[in-house]
Design an enzyme around this catalytic site. Sequence first.
Site, PDB file in Angstrom:
ATOM      1  NE  ARG A 334      -1.625   1.873   3.545  1.00 54.16           N
ATOM      2  CZ  ARG A 334      -1.583   1.746   4.869  1.00 54.16           C
ATOM      3  NH1 ARG A 334      -2.397   0.904   5.475  1.00 54.16           N
ATOM      4  NH2 ARG A 334      -0.725   2.443   5.589  1.00 54.16           N
ATOM      5  CG  HIS A 338      -6.541   3.573   6.789  1.00 56.26           C
ATOM      6  ND1 HIS A 338      -6.847   2.268   6.478  1.00 56.26           N
ATOM      7  CD2 HIS A 338      -7.712   4.152   7.173  1.00 56.26           C
ATOM      8  CE1 HIS A 338      -8.142   2.057   6.672  1.00 56.26           C
ATOM      9  NE2 HIS A 338      -8.696   3.185   7.094  1.00 56.26           N
ATOM     10  CE1 TYR A 346       1.698   2.980   8.474  1.00 57.97           C
ATOM     11  CE2 TYR A 346       0.835   4.957   9.525  1.00 57.97           C
ATOM     12  CZ  TYR A 346       0.705   3.943   8.596  1.00 57.97           C
ATOM     13  OH  TYR A 346      -0.398   3.902   7.782  1.00 57.97           O
TER      14      TYR A 346
END
Length: 448
Positions: A334, A338, A346
Amino acid sequence: MGNIKKKSKASSNGSRSRNGSRPATPHVATSAPGRRVERSSTGSPDQNLRTYSIPDYRLEHPSFTVRQSTEKDGHVRYEVSGDLDAPIPPIRDSKYLDKQQAIEIYRYMLLNRKMEIALENLYKQGKVVGGVYFGLGQEACSCASAYALDKDDWFAPMIRNQGSLLVRGFRASDTMMQYMAKADSPTKGRDGTSHFGDIEKRNMVSPISMLGDLIPVMSGVALGARLQNRNIAVMTYIGDGGQSTGVTYEGINFAAVQNLGLVLFVESNLWAYSTPSEMQYRCQDLAERAIGYGIPGVIVDGTDACQVYDAAHEAVERAHRGEGPTLIEAKMMRMKGHAIHDAASYVPKPMFDFWKKRDPLARFENYLVKVKKWLTAKENEALIAEVEGTIEAEREIAVNSPMPTPESAEGGVFCENGCHEIKPKYGMPKVKKGTTSYKETEAAVHLK
């Protein structure tokens, strides 16, 4: 209607016959190396040993590890180590795609990428209501998988599968207007993001925010079709994090027991929001979990459109033959957070660098232009320009669509005054001769 075509029949990758019986020996892939998984109830290699093979079509097996470290101030961060300079693998030639089909998938991937770039710009201009979710790095999985479906098959996308909507005939402006809560959006401004469907024309079930819930829903769709004497494929997706939810297990198990045509893509994209895969599940590959359900599992490179299509095509054909569900693990990364609010700080930068070199769009472009020579450089430039023009026109449609009027909010919430009639999609279920309905003893639980 997007992609409607006649496909050649594929050989089964399944471990069940049409009547649900198991073969005497486990399935072993013939066109891809398989990873053997051995299990013994006693730990001894010669007692009750069962050996399975998980077909793995990848031409690369990335070797690196993410570990968690805690700094002196208590801040937690992640570090990555391993072979991050490995050469980029080639695209595996498809067993089924011809020149025209491959170029069509490439165009859908381009549309997917350009549409999301436009959405990001609209968000930054303050024109989006709420957030935006991206499928950057996952375009091959979304587009090539949906391309394998037939007209009568059903699908239910997740937030990163906006490319599959384009394949099934939705316009980019539909998605843009939905994010902008416009009056002309599929939900007429009543919902945002990707929460819309089309059960009349495109056989699309609306995404469900509760992760995993789409799996039993789609299994139910397959069951409903079978009660109407049809074997169809029903495709949906789940992430490596959402795959751990209880409803995921329940949905897959139901599809397995009832031998329903579920085609489940586990989008193993390395991060369950901000949790790395190493801290999300213990097994080496999520495809291993198919063993527990007694269904076929396969691993593909999620950045290789040919691998994704071939696995999806074979799973869809199995479903059409009534041979039950298939679990396909598509491994990729990804490439954004999100959602647009998440900067993904992170994620160790070397991981981004590694997967950026494996951009599914760049790899497929190189494959079509330089390897297969199915597109000349000029033809490719013209195709890109055409897609960019299409997206600009779609953006204009979305921007110029009005906002819904306040009074329109009270309508369309409930089905009132017989606003629509729900009919069986493929015809009425058959009943026993001499009767007009099912007997009380013919309980719904006796599905077989």
